[in-house]
Design a protein around this motif. Structure first.
Motif, PDB file in Angstrom:
ATOM      1  N   GLU A 135      49.345  36.688  31.074  1.00 16.66           N
ATOM      2  CA  GLU A 135      48.975  36.608  31.900  1.00 16.66           C
ATOM      3  C   GLU A 135      49.223  35.112  32.890  1.00 16.66           C
ATOM      4  OE1 GLU A 135      50.210  39.038  34.013  1.00 16.66           O
ATOM      5  OE2 GLU A 135      49.942  40.757  32.318  1.00 16.66           O
ATOM      6  N   ARG A 136      49.598  34.419  34.483  1.00 15.90           N
ATOM      7  CA  ARG A 136      48.988  33.458  34.768  1.00 15.90           C
ATOM      8  C   ARG A 136      48.116  33.440  35.768  1.00 15.90           C
ATOM      9  NH1 ARG A 136      54.140  29.966  35.562  1.00 15.90           N
ATOM     10  NH2 ARG A 136      55.180  29.845  33.349  1.00 15.90           N
ATOM     11  N   ARG A 137      47.960  34.942  36.338  1.00 18.27           N
ATOM     12  CA  ARG A 137      47.157  34.751  37.207  1.00 18.27           C
ATOM     13  C   ARG A 137      45.402  35.473  37.021  1.00 18.27           C
ATOM     14  NH1 ARG A 137      50.153  34.727  43.062  1.00 18.27           N
ATOM     15  NH2 ARG A 137      51.288  32.890  42.559  1.00 18.27           N
ATOM     16  N   THR A 138      44.359  35.421  37.002  1.00 17.58           N
ATOM     17  CA  THR A 138      43.135  36.205  36.872  1.00 17.58           C
ATOM     18  C   THR A 138      43.091  37.414  37.977  1.00 17.58           C
ATOM     19  OG1 THR A 138      42.015  35.242  38.365  1.00 17.58           O
ATOM     20  CG2 THR A 138      41.578  34.226  35.878  1.00 17.58           C
ATOM     21  N   THR A 139      44.059  37.598  38.612  1.00 17.65           N
ATOM     22  CA  THR A 139      44.417  38.996  39.961  1.00 17.65           C
ATOM     23  C   THR A 139      45.788  40.028  38.713  1.00 17.65           C
ATOM     24  OG1 THR A 139      46.392  37.464  41.159  1.00 17.65           O
ATOM     25  CG2 THR A 139      43.868  37.351  41.616  1.00 17.65           C
ATOM     26  N   SER A 140      46.569  38.878  38.695  1.00 22.39           N
ATOM     27  CA  SER A 140      47.096  40.159  37.655  1.00 22.39           C
ATOM     28  C   SER A 140      47.159  40.203  36.162  1.00 22.39           C
ATOM     29  CB  SER A 140      48.797  39.298  37.052  1.00 22.39           C
ATOM     30  OG  SER A 140      48.865  38.313  37.778  1.00 22.39           O
ATOM     31  N   ALA A 141      45.670  39.909  35.576  1.00 17.25           N
ATOM     32  CA  ALA A 141      44.774  40.362  34.330  1.00 17.25           C
ATOM     33  C   ALA A 141      43.912  41.630  34.545  1.00 17.25           C
ATOM     34  CB  ALA A 141      44.731  38.866  33.905  1.00 17.25           C
ATOM     35  N   GLU A 142      43.318  41.318  35.597  1.00 12.25           N
ATOM     36  CA  GLU A 142      42.321  42.088  35.913  1.00 12.25           C
ATOM     37  C   GLU A 142      43.548  43.511  36.338  1.00 12.25           C
ATOM     38  OE1 GLU A 142      40.720  40.573  39.878  1.00 12.25           O
ATOM     39  OE2 GLU A 142      39.445  39.244  38.609  1.00 12.25           O
ATOM     40  N   ALA A 143      44.734  43.234  37.412  1.00 15.51           N
ATOM     41  CA  ALA A 143      45.447  44.394  37.144  1.00 15.51           C
ATOM     42  C   ALA A 143      46.169  44.885  36.409  1.00 15.51           C
ATOM     43  CB  ALA A 143      46.780  44.055  38.010  1.00 15.51           C
ATOM     44  N   MET A 144      46.405  44.481  35.533  1.00 19.69           N
ATOM     45  CA  MET A 144      46.902  45.178  34.058  1.00 19.69           C
ATOM     46  C   MET A 144      44.755  46.103  33.453  1.00 19.69           C
ATOM     47  SD  MET A 144      49.738  44.761  33.544  1.00 19.69           S
ATOM     48  CE  MET A 144      49.875  44.455  34.689  1.00 19.69           C
ATOM     49  N   VAL A 145      44.178  45.281  33.128  1.00 21.17           N
ATOM     50  CA  VAL A 145      42.988  46.344  32.605  1.00 21.17           C
ATOM     51  C   VAL A 145      43.315  47.751  34.047  1.00 21.17           C
ATOM     52  CG1 VAL A 145      41.025  46.662  33.182  1.00 21.17           C
ATOM     53  CG2 VAL A 145      41.985  43.806  32.993  1.00 21.17           C
ATOM     54  N   TYR A 146      42.428  47.618  34.873  1.00 23.48           N
ATOM     55  CA  TYR A 146      43.499  48.217  36.119  1.00 23.48           C
ATOM     56  C   TYR A 146      44.213  49.902  35.915  1.00 23.48           C
ATOM     57  CZ  TYR A 146      39.682  46.499  39.040  1.00 23.48           C
ATOM     58  OH  TYR A 146      38.150  46.591  39.925  1.00 23.48           O
ATOM     59  N   TRP A 147      45.554  49.127  35.491  1.00 24.37           N
ATOM     60  CA  TRP A 147      46.704  49.945  35.349  1.00 24.37           C
ATOM     61  C   TRP A 147      45.903  50.616  33.503  1.00 24.37           C
ATOM     62  CZ3 TRP A 147      50.012  48.222  30.603  1.00 24.37           C
ATOM     63  CH2 TRP A 147      51.418  49.316  30.351  1.00 24.37           C
TER      64      TRP A 147
END
Length: 157
Positions: free
Chosen positions: A127-139
């Motif tokens: 992921e490029r952004r930390t928010t995208s990385a957080e969303a992947m963890v929630y997913w």
């Protein structure tokens, strides 16, 4: 501009020799995710814990005890007691332990990270952004929770 933003979301932690990002998580006793915060690796554990537990304490009002590893020691214990009326219990290794030993109650978080590694996209940091990385963890945790809900429960009749 994209290169500058990407460099800012990554860092190097000299203590653990980690390059990139780190995941700070709060899980409940069953190992289910309460909150996640992905930061650059050079952000300290204590600074990340303050922000993460502000989110957790706001959403989960009945929370009374938080267990953390040795990286969260110091003035953080008094801060959580004064600010949130939360007891922060530090689970420390004893000096005579050698190698990798999972401490009591710490295995819940270790099992959580093992569940994350079952999601192929989270094995490497794409992921490029930390928010995208957080969303992947929630997913990933949504997949785990739906699998647990969908499996047949034996013994119910």
């Amino acid at each position: 501009m994209g290169q500058k933003r990407r460099r800012y979301s990554r860092g190097f932690d000299g203590g653990k020799l980690v390059n990139g990002r780190r995941r700070h998580v709060a899980v409940e006793t069953l190992g289910l995710l309460l909150a996640v915060m992905v930061t650059a690796a050079d952000v300290g554990d204590r600074a990340a814990a303050q922000v993460l537990l502000h989110q957790v304490a706001g959403a989960h009002h009945q929370l009374a005890l938080v267990r953390a590893d040795g990286g969260y020691t110091g003035s953080l214990v008094e801060y959580f007691l004064a600010a949130f009326a939360l007891v922060l219990a530090i689970v420390k290794r004893s000096d005579d332990m050698r190698g990798f030993v999972v401490l009591p109650k710490r295995w819940i978080v270790e099992r959580f990270f093992a569940h994350l590694m079952r999601t192929r996209r989270l094995v490497r940091d794409f992921e490029r952004r930390t928010t995208s990385a957080e969303a992947m963890v929630y997913w990933s945790m949504t997949l785990l929770m739906t699998r647990r809900l969908a499996r047949p429960h034996l013994g119910r009749g």
